[in-house]
Motif scaffolding. Structure first.
Motif, mmCIF file in Angstrom:
data_model
loop_
_atom_site.group_PDB
_atom_site.id
_atom_site.type_symbol
_atom_site.label_atom_id
_atom_site.label_comp_id
_atom_site.label_asym_id
_atom_site.label_seq_id
_atom_site.Cartn_x
_atom_site.Cartn_y
_atom_site.Cartn_z
ATOM 1 N N TRP A 157 0.872 -1.167 0.000
ATOM 2 C CA TRP A 157 0.000 0.000 0.000
ATOM 3 C C TRP A 157 0.911 1.220 0.000
ATOM 4 C CZ3 TRP A 157 -4.957 -0.144 -1.054
ATOM 5 C CH2 TRP A 157 -5.686 -1.303 -0.774
ATOM 6 N N TYR A 158 0.687 2.105 -0.968
ATOM 7 C CA TYR A 158 1.424 3.364 -1.041
ATOM 8 C C TYR A 158 0.497 4.457 -0.538
ATOM 9 C CZ TYR A 158 3.448 7.550 -3.248
ATOM 10 O OH TYR A 158 3.967 8.800 -3.483
ATOM 11 N N VAL A 159 0.908 5.151 0.516
ATOM 12 C CA VAL A 159 0.091 6.228 1.078
ATOM 13 C C VAL A 159 0.912 7.507 1.081
ATOM 14 C CG1 VAL A 159 -1.340 6.990 3.007
ATOM 15 C CG2 VAL A 159 -1.049 4.536 2.573
ATOM 16 N N ALA A 160 0.384 8.540 0.432
ATOM 17 C CA ALA A 160 1.100 9.812 0.339
ATOM 18 C C ALA A 160 0.235 10.955 0.867
ATOM 19 C CB ALA A 160 1.499 10.085 -1.101
ATOM 20 N N PHE A 161 0.895 11.892 1.511
ATOM 21 C CA PHE A 161 0.273 13.115 2.012
ATOM 22 C C PHE A 161 0.872 14.249 1.184
ATOM 23 C CE2 PHE A 161 0.176 9.922 5.219
ATOM 24 C CZ PHE A 161 -0.978 10.107 5.957
ATOM 25 N N ILE A 162 0.094 14.772 0.257
ATOM 26 C CA ILE A 162 0.626 15.631 -0.806
ATOM 27 C C ILE A 162 0.250 17.100 -0.643
ATOM 28 C CG2 ILE A 162 0.664 15.991 -3.307
ATOM 29 C CD1 ILE A 162 -0.254 13.012 -3.542
ATOM 30 N N ALA A 163 1.291 17.962 -0.715
ATOM 31 C CA ALA A 163 1.069 19.403 -0.761
ATOM 32 C C ALA A 163 1.273 19.910 -2.186
ATOM 33 C CB ALA A 163 2.015 20.126 0.192
ATOM 34 N N SER A 164 2.258 19.311 -2.887
ATOM 35 C CA SER A 164 2.550 19.672 -4.274
ATOM 36 C C SER A 164 3.366 18.548 -4.899
ATOM 37 C CB SER A 164 3.345 20.983 -4.338
ATOM 38 O OG SER A 164 4.644 20.803 -3.785
ATOM 39 N N ASP A 165 3.763 18.718 -6.169
ATOM 40 C CA ASP A 165 4.562 17.699 -6.857
ATOM 41 C C ASP A 165 5.857 17.380 -6.122
ATOM 42 O OD1 ASP A 165 2.718 17.473 -8.857
ATOM 43 O OD2 ASP A 165 3.773 18.758 -10.277
ATOM 44 N N SER A 166 6.458 18.407 -5.532
ATOM 45 C CA SER A 166 7.763 18.227 -4.886
ATOM 46 C C SER A 166 7.698 18.163 -3.364
ATOM 47 C CB SER A 166 8.704 19.372 -5.297
ATOM 48 O OG SER A 166 8.139 20.629 -4.937
ATOM 49 N N ASP A 167 6.543 18.437 -2.806
ATOM 50 C CA ASP A 167 6.386 18.458 -1.346
ATOM 51 C C ASP A 167 5.343 17.427 -0.927
ATOM 52 O OD1 ASP A 167 6.171 18.982 1.335
ATOM 53 O OD2 ASP A 167 5.398 21.028 1.123
ATOM 54 N N TYR A 168 5.816 16.264 -0.542
ATOM 55 C CA TYR A 168 4.906 15.209 -0.094
ATOM 56 C C TYR A 168 5.633 14.256 0.844
ATOM 57 C CZ TYR A 168 7.254 12.327 -3.652
ATOM 58 O OH TYR A 168 8.179 11.657 -4.399
ATOM 59 N N TRP A 169 4.855 13.616 1.722
ATOM 60 C CA TRP A 169 5.370 12.535 2.562
ATOM 61 C C TRP A 169 4.757 11.251 2.012
ATOM 62 C CZ3 TRP A 169 2.093 15.004 6.871
ATOM 63 C CH2 TRP A 169 2.491 16.326 7.096
ATOM 64 N N ALA A 170 5.507 10.178 2.062
ATOM 65 C CA ALA A 170 4.982 8.918 1.545
ATOM 66 C C ALA A 170 5.524 7.747 2.341
ATOM 67 C CB ALA A 170 5.344 8.766 0.070
ATOM 68 N N VAL A 171 4.722 6.702 2.385
ATOM 69 C CA VAL A 171 5.144 5.484 3.071
ATOM 70 C C VAL A 171 4.671 4.277 2.267
ATOM 71 C CG1 VAL A 171 3.049 5.408 4.504
ATOM 72 C CG2 VAL A 171 5.131 4.261 5.290
ATOM 73 N N LEU A 172 5.497 3.249 2.237
ATOM 74 C CA LEU A 172 5.173 1.999 1.572
ATOM 75 C C LEU A 172 4.946 0.956 2.648
ATOM 76 C CD1 LEU A 172 5.030 1.380 -1.478
ATOM 77 C CD2 LEU A 172 7.312 0.380 -1.291
ATOM 78 N N ILE A 173 3.737 0.380 2.666
ATOM 79 C CA ILE A 173 3.351 -0.554 3.711
ATOM 80 C C ILE A 173 3.133 -1.939 3.115
ATOM 81 C CG2 ILE A 173 1.571 -1.100 5.424
ATOM 82 C CD1 ILE A 173 1.068 1.941 5.622
ATOM 83 N N ASP A 174 3.778 -2.950 3.678
ATOM 84 C CA ASP A 174 3.619 -4.320 3.216
ATOM 85 C C ASP A 174 2.153 -4.729 3.354
ATOM 86 O OD1 ASP A 174 3.515 -7.298 3.323
ATOM 87 O OD2 ASP A 174 5.689 -7.123 3.176
ATOM 88 N N ALA A 175 1.530 -5.118 2.236
ATOM 89 C CA ALA A 175 0.099 -5.439 2.242
ATOM 90 C C ALA A 175 -0.233 -6.706 3.009
ATOM 91 C CB ALA A 175 -0.421 -5.547 0.809
ATOM 92 N N LYS A 176 0.746 -7.544 3.273
ATOM 93 C CA LYS A 176 0.502 -8.770 4.033
ATOM 94 C C LYS A 176 0.677 -8.560 5.531
ATOM 95 C CE LYS A 176 1.572 -12.399 0.657
ATOM 96 N NZ LYS A 176 2.443 -13.564 0.376
ATOM 97 N N THR A 177 1.758 -7.880 5.894
ATOM 98 C CA THR A 177 2.116 -7.771 7.312
ATOM 99 C C THR A 177 1.778 -6.441 7.955
ATOM 100 O OG1 THR A 177 4.355 -6.936 6.842
ATOM 101 C CG2 THR A 177 4.041 -9.320 6.857
#
Length: 240
Positions: free
Chosen positions: A212-232
């Motif tokens: 699961w890719y989850v991003a908190f976006i302010a603009s193209d260059s300003d964002y936080w993102a996390v990659l979460i294992d879909a199983k665990t």
């Protein structure tokens, strides 16, 4: 051997994180009544949400069906506007005999007995085969029929890609925890100034690993993102 396996998985995770970030910038659920730390309501910030994901394949094709809610015209502007239901097909051609075909007629069959037609077309820039399916509401998908000749086609059964693992809601809540400090610091007068993008990502043709890719976006260059294992549910990579 285990160390080598983990290194390979980390490399794949980095590639997927980068690809998901590009997808979020290029592409145009339920709305969770989730609250960030400090009590801020984040439900109105969700700009894209893969509520349900289905996958199936045979010798010729791999098909993924995504349904949820997203902006009609996605812009990385920090705001979630004109959000509506969607049902999208992504087709991977596995048999080279069909790789020259520019488009396929298709039919999506739902578990309640209803079905919706569509046309899967090849994007000349990304070379990705996709179709937008009209669906009045989000439903469970049973199968997808891919027509490749006048009277020939394949019916492919699909199943939930995230079954037995972390749901989109679970990934959303996990990401809120990961960035709880940042959310609190960026909340002013009860409002949060970023849009939230929740997408299920996988290897080619829907193969593992699944994240699961989850991003908190302010603009193209300003964002936080996390990659979460879909199983665990484990956090694999974090940006921001």
């Amino acid at each position: 051997m285990e160390k080598l396996k983990n290194m390979k998985k980390s490399k794949k995770a980095i590639i997927i994180l980068c690809a998901a970030a590009v997808a979020a910038a290029v592409f145009g659920g339920i709305f969770l009544m989730a609250r960030g730390r400090g009590g801020v309501d984040l439900s109105g910030n969700v700009c894209y949400f893969d509520e349900r994901v289905f996958f199936g394949k045979n010798a010729n094709f791999a098909v993924s069906v995504y349904s949820g809610r997203g902006e009609k015209n996605f812009l990385t502007d920090g705001k979630a506007t004109d959000v509506e239901s969607f049902c999208k097909i992504v087709l991977n051609v596995l048999n080279p005999a069909y790789s020259k075909i520019a488009s396929f007629d298709c039919e999506v069959f739902f578990e309640d007995g209803s079905h919706s037609p569509g046309k899967i077309e090849k994007d000349p820039l990304t070379l990705e085969y996709t179709a937008d399916i009209e669906a009045a509401e989000i439903k469970n998908v049973k199968s997808v029929y891919i027509k490749y000749a006048a009277a020939k086609g394949d019916s492919i059964d699909v199943k939930g890609a995230a079954e037995g693992g972390i749901s989109a809601e679970g990934a959303f809540n996990a990401a809120v925890k990961v960035f709880s400090k940042e959310i609190k610091e960026n909340t002013k007068n009860g409002g949060f100034d970023r849009e939230i993008y929740v997408k299920f990502v996988s290897g080619y043709g829907g193969g593992e690993p699944h994240y699961w890719y989850v991003a908190f976006i302010a603009s193209d260059s300003d964002y936080w993102a996390v990659l979460i294992d879909a199983k665990t549910g484990k956090t694999e990579l974090k940006r921001g």
